[in-house]
Design a protein around this motif. Structure first.
Motif, PDB file in Angstrom:
ATOM      1  N   ARG A  80       4.262  -0.494 -12.827  1.00 27.84           N
ATOM      2  CA  ARG A  80       4.599  -0.995 -11.622  1.00 27.84           C
ATOM      3  C   ARG A  80       3.254  -0.643 -10.522  1.00 27.84           C
ATOM      4  NH1 ARG A  80       8.491   2.771  -9.782  1.00 27.84           N
ATOM      5  NH2 ARG A  80       9.502   2.168 -11.736  1.00 27.84           N
ATOM      6  N   ILE A  81       2.646   0.061 -10.954  1.00 30.72           N
ATOM      7  CA  ILE A  81       1.154   0.254 -10.081  1.00 30.72           C
ATOM      8  C   ILE A  81       0.332  -0.720 -10.581  1.00 30.72           C
ATOM      9  CG2 ILE A  81      -0.909   1.725 -10.152  1.00 30.72           C
ATOM     10  CD1 ILE A  81       1.321   4.390 -10.555  1.00 30.72           C
ATOM     11  N   GLU A  82       0.082  -0.987 -11.696  1.00 31.53           N
ATOM     12  CA  GLU A  82      -0.561  -2.213 -12.268  1.00 31.53           C
ATOM     13  C   GLU A  82      -0.240  -3.629 -11.436  1.00 31.53           C
ATOM     14  OE1 GLU A  82      -1.125  -4.544 -16.145  1.00 31.53           O
ATOM     15  OE2 GLU A  82      -1.287  -2.546 -16.513  1.00 31.53           O
ATOM     16  N   TYR A  83       1.155  -3.904 -11.358  1.00 24.98           N
ATOM     17  CA  TYR A  83       1.484  -5.190 -10.576  1.00 24.98           C
ATOM     18  C   TYR A  83       1.114  -4.939  -8.981  1.00 24.98           C
ATOM     19  CZ  TYR A  83       4.900  -8.225  -8.176  1.00 24.98           C
ATOM     20  OH  TYR A  83       5.220  -9.135  -7.644  1.00 24.98           O
ATOM     21  N   ILE A  84       1.677  -3.669  -8.512  1.00 24.99           N
ATOM     22  CA  ILE A  84       1.369  -3.560  -7.134  1.00 24.99           C
ATOM     23  C   ILE A  84      -0.256  -3.968  -6.908  1.00 24.99           C
ATOM     24  CG2 ILE A  84       1.209  -1.888  -5.137  1.00 24.99           C
ATOM     25  CD1 ILE A  84       3.796  -0.914  -6.145  1.00 24.99           C
ATOM     26  N   SER A  85      -1.045  -3.121  -7.608  1.00 28.18           N
ATOM     27  CA  SER A  85      -2.695  -3.339  -7.413  1.00 28.18           C
ATOM     28  C   SER A  85      -3.096  -4.817  -7.457  1.00 28.18           C
ATOM     29  CB  SER A  85      -3.181  -2.611  -8.488  1.00 28.18           C
ATOM     30  OG  SER A  85      -2.985  -1.161  -8.506  1.00 28.18           O
ATOM     31  N   ALA A  86      -2.246  -5.563  -8.419  1.00 31.07           N
ATOM     32  CA  ALA A  86      -2.837  -6.981  -8.725  1.00 31.07           C
ATOM     33  C   ALA A  86      -2.372  -7.692  -7.542  1.00 31.07           C
ATOM     34  CB  ALA A  86      -2.108  -7.454  -9.836  1.00 31.07           C
TER      35      ALA A  86
ATOM     36  N   ASP B 208      13.835   8.411 -21.176  1.00 36.17           N
ATOM     37  CA  ASP B 208      12.800   8.894 -21.816  1.00 36.17           C
ATOM     38  C   ASP B 208      11.593   9.007 -20.905  1.00 36.17           C
ATOM     39  OD1 ASP B 208      11.675   9.818 -24.314  1.00 36.17           O
ATOM     40  OD2 ASP B 208      10.399   7.720 -24.119  1.00 36.17           O
ATOM     41  N   LEU B 209      10.972  10.324 -21.101  1.00 36.13           N
ATOM     42  CA  LEU B 209       9.620  10.466 -20.263  1.00 36.13           C
ATOM     43  C   LEU B 209       8.715   9.352 -20.494  1.00 36.13           C
ATOM     44  CD1 LEU B 209       8.078  12.229 -18.281  1.00 36.13           C
ATOM     45  CD2 LEU B 209       7.548  13.680 -20.187  1.00 36.13           C
ATOM     46  N   ALA B 210       8.307   8.990 -21.673  1.00 37.97           N
ATOM     47  CA  ALA B 210       7.311   7.990 -22.001  1.00 37.97           C
ATOM     48  C   ALA B 210       7.792   6.655 -21.378  1.00 37.97           C
ATOM     49  CB  ALA B 210       7.194   8.097 -23.570  1.00 37.97           C
ATOM     50  N   GLU B 211       9.057   6.210 -21.474  1.00 34.94           N
ATOM     51  CA  GLU B 211       9.391   5.164 -21.129  1.00 34.94           C
ATOM     52  C   GLU B 211       9.232   5.137 -19.320  1.00 34.94           C
ATOM     53  OE1 GLU B 211      13.567   2.517 -20.436  1.00 34.94           O
ATOM     54  OE2 GLU B 211      13.501   4.241 -21.915  1.00 34.94           O
ATOM     55  N   ALA B 212       9.580   6.200 -19.016  1.00 32.54           N
ATOM     56  CA  ALA B 212       9.461   6.485 -17.304  1.00 32.54           C
ATOM     57  C   ALA B 212       8.015   6.146 -16.894  1.00 32.54           C
ATOM     58  CB  ALA B 212      10.125   7.830 -16.789  1.00 32.54           C
ATOM     59  N   ASN B 213       7.110   6.989 -17.708  1.00 35.77           N
ATOM     60  CA  ASN B 213       5.565   6.940 -17.686  1.00 35.77           C
ATOM     61  C   ASN B 213       5.272   5.450 -17.639  1.00 35.77           C
ATOM     62  OD1 ASN B 213       3.506   8.621 -16.770  1.00 35.77           O
ATOM     63  ND2 ASN B 213       3.994   9.940 -18.497  1.00 35.77           N
ATOM     64  N   ALA B 214       5.433   4.823 -18.627  1.00 34.69           N
ATOM     65  CA  ALA B 214       5.162   3.286 -18.899  1.00 34.69           C
ATOM     66  C   ALA B 214       5.470   2.476 -17.662  1.00 34.69           C
ATOM     67  CB  ALA B 214       5.864   2.777 -20.175  1.00 34.69           C
ATOM     68  N   ASN B 215       6.755   2.661 -17.321  1.00 41.83           N
ATOM     69  CA  ASN B 215       7.404   1.765 -16.258  1.00 41.83           C
ATOM     70  C   ASN B 215       6.560   2.036 -14.881  1.00 41.83           C
ATOM     71  OD1 ASN B 215       9.264   0.822 -17.762  1.00 41.83           O
ATOM     72  ND2 ASN B 215      10.850   2.216 -17.077  1.00 41.83           N
ATOM     73  N   VAL B 216       6.305   3.093 -14.632  1.00 44.99           N
ATOM     74  CA  VAL B 216       5.545   3.540 -13.357  1.00 44.99           C
ATOM     75  C   VAL B 216       4.182   2.979 -13.383  1.00 44.99           C
ATOM     76  CG1 VAL B 216       4.557   5.170 -11.929  1.00 44.99           C
ATOM     77  CG2 VAL B 216       6.959   5.466 -12.610  1.00 44.99           C
ATOM     78  N   ARG B 217       3.554   3.140 -14.575  1.00 43.14           N
ATOM     79  CA  ARG B 217       2.061   2.555 -14.788  1.00 43.14           C
ATOM     80  C   ARG B 217       2.281   1.043 -14.588  1.00 43.14           C
ATOM     81  NH1 ARG B 217      -1.412   6.522 -16.715  1.00 43.14           N
ATOM     82  NH2 ARG B 217      -0.242   8.442 -17.547  1.00 43.14           N
TER      83      ARG B 217
ATOM     84  N   LEU C 177      -2.064  -6.586  -4.133  1.00 40.62           N
ATOM     85  CA  LEU C 177      -2.830  -6.181  -3.412  1.00 40.62           C
ATOM     86  C   LEU C 177      -4.309  -7.058  -3.357  1.00 40.62           C
ATOM     87  CD1 LEU C 177      -2.446  -2.307  -2.895  1.00 40.62           C
ATOM     88  CD2 LEU C 177      -1.703  -4.062  -1.263  1.00 40.62           C
ATOM     89  N   LYS C 178      -4.753  -6.985  -4.568  1.00 42.73           N
ATOM     90  CA  LYS C 178      -5.804  -7.854  -4.795  1.00 42.73           C
ATOM     91  C   LYS C 178      -5.727  -9.308  -4.295  1.00 42.73           C
ATOM     92  CE  LYS C 178      -9.384  -8.341  -8.271  1.00 42.73           C
ATOM     93  NZ  LYS C 178      -9.919  -8.097  -9.554  1.00 42.73           N
ATOM     94  N   ARG C 179      -4.497  -9.941  -4.934  1.00 45.25           N
ATOM     95  CA  ARG C 179      -4.202 -11.267  -4.348  1.00 45.25           C
ATOM     96  C   ARG C 179      -4.152 -11.182  -2.999  1.00 45.25           C
ATOM     97  NH1 ARG C 179      -0.222 -14.037  -2.851  1.00 45.25           N
ATOM     98  NH2 ARG C 179       1.272 -12.389  -3.067  1.00 45.25           N
ATOM     99  N   LEU C 180      -3.486 -10.545  -2.375  1.00 43.22           N
ATOM    100  CA  LEU C 180      -3.146 -10.383  -0.660  1.00 43.22           C
ATOM    101  C   LEU C 180      -4.879 -10.386   0.052  1.00 43.22           C
ATOM    102  CD1 LEU C 180      -0.221  -8.366  -0.280  1.00 43.22           C
ATOM    103  CD2 LEU C 180      -0.554 -10.656   0.310  1.00 43.22           C
TER     104      LEU C 180
ATOM    105  N   THR D  33       0.734  -1.269   0.022  1.00 43.10           N
ATOM    106  CA  THR D  33      -0.028   0.165  -0.117  1.00 43.10           C
ATOM    107  C   THR D  33       0.796   1.156  -0.231  1.00 43.10           C
ATOM    108  OG1 THR D  33      -1.765  -1.245   1.156  1.00 43.10           O
ATOM    109  CG2 THR D  33      -1.881   1.230   1.266  1.00 43.10           C
ATOM    110  N   ILE D  34       2.052   1.122   0.855  1.00 43.56           N
ATOM    111  CA  ILE D  34       2.839   2.112   0.798  1.00 43.56           C
ATOM    112  C   ILE D  34       3.380   2.549  -0.673  1.00 43.56           C
ATOM    113  CG2 ILE D  34       5.130   3.016   1.798  1.00 43.56           C
ATOM    114  CD1 ILE D  34       4.095   1.907   4.358  1.00 43.56           C
ATOM    115  N   GLN D  35       4.203   1.446  -1.153  1.00 44.63           N
ATOM    116  CA  GLN D  35       4.528   1.564  -2.331  1.00 44.63           C
ATOM    117  C   GLN D  35       3.588   2.073  -3.521  1.00 44.63           C
ATOM    118  OE1 GLN D  35       6.292  -2.167  -3.534  1.00 44.63           O
ATOM    119  NE2 GLN D  35       7.805  -2.145  -2.148  1.00 44.63           N
ATOM    120  N   LEU D  36       2.336   1.781  -3.314  1.00 45.73           N
ATOM    121  CA  LEU D  36       1.410   2.206  -4.464  1.00 45.73           C
ATOM    122  C   LEU D  36       1.158   3.544  -4.466  1.00 45.73           C
ATOM    123  CD1 LEU D  36      -0.771   1.438  -6.453  1.00 45.73           C
ATOM    124  CD2 LEU D  36      -2.447   0.903  -4.661  1.00 45.73           C
ATOM    125  N   GLY D  37       0.970   4.144  -3.116  1.00 44.11           N
ATOM    126  CA  GLY D  37       0.955   5.459  -2.904  1.00 44.11           C
ATOM    127  C   GLY D  37       2.173   6.367  -3.559  1.00 44.11           C
ATOM    128  N   GLU D  38       3.544   5.920  -3.255  1.00 41.91           N
ATOM    129  CA  GLU D  38       4.757   6.421  -3.716  1.00 41.91           C
ATOM    130  C   GLU D  38       4.613   6.461  -5.065  1.00 41.91           C
ATOM    131  OE1 GLU D  38       7.653   4.021  -1.994  1.00 41.91           O
ATOM    132  OE2 GLU D  38       7.637   5.158   0.129  1.00 41.91           O
TER     133      GLU D  38
END
Length: 130
Positions: free
Chosen positions: A84-90, A73-82, A92-95, A39-44
């Motif tokens: 990561r958010i998708e992975y962390i959300s998944a 690259d800004l687009a690459e950074a954006n994609a990576n963060v998205r 959290l759902k599993r947990l 949850t902390i990682q997701l917020g960050e």
């Protein structure tokens, strides 16, 4: 006054169930701790995404890799963060699903422990009458 074999057996079952309940409670506490970290990682990561969205297209973005800042690259950074958010959300759902399962098992163990305690009391009450 020696206890009857039936009473000893029920007491052994009770001890086994109590140990299983204790293990479940430890697993639930561990699950809560891991969930808290995610949850902390997701917020960050959501905060980082908001910051990246504020930048214009030609802004310099750097990623920390070990002790070195590497231009990214800004687009690459954006994609990576998205991602990561998708992975962390998944995760959290599993947990949450795992936690629900553990809590159901915990409630079941509590019920069986209560029944065993009532059985012990009934055996002891029956014994004291004889």
């Amino acid at each position: 006054m020696a206890s009857s074999p039936a009473l000893r057996e029920v007491q052994r079952d009770l001890e086994t169930q109590a140990n299983a309940l204790s293990k479940l409670q430890k697993d639930i506490a561990k699950n809560h701790q891991v969930r808290k970290q995610y949850t902390i990682q997701l917020g960050e990561n959501e905060l980082v995404l908001k910051e990246l969205e504020l930048l214009n297209e030609n802004a310099n973005v750097y990623k920390l890799i070990g002790p070195v800042l590497v231009k990214q690259d800004l687009a690459e950074a954006n994609a990576n963060v998205r991602k990561r958010i998708e992975y962390i959300s998944a995760e959290l759902k599993r947990l949450d699903g795992t936690l629900q399962d553990l809590e159901d098992k915990q409630n079941s163990k509590r019920d069986s422990i209560l029944k065993l305690q009532q059985k012990i009391q009934a055996l002891q009450a029956g014994k004291s009458k004889s």
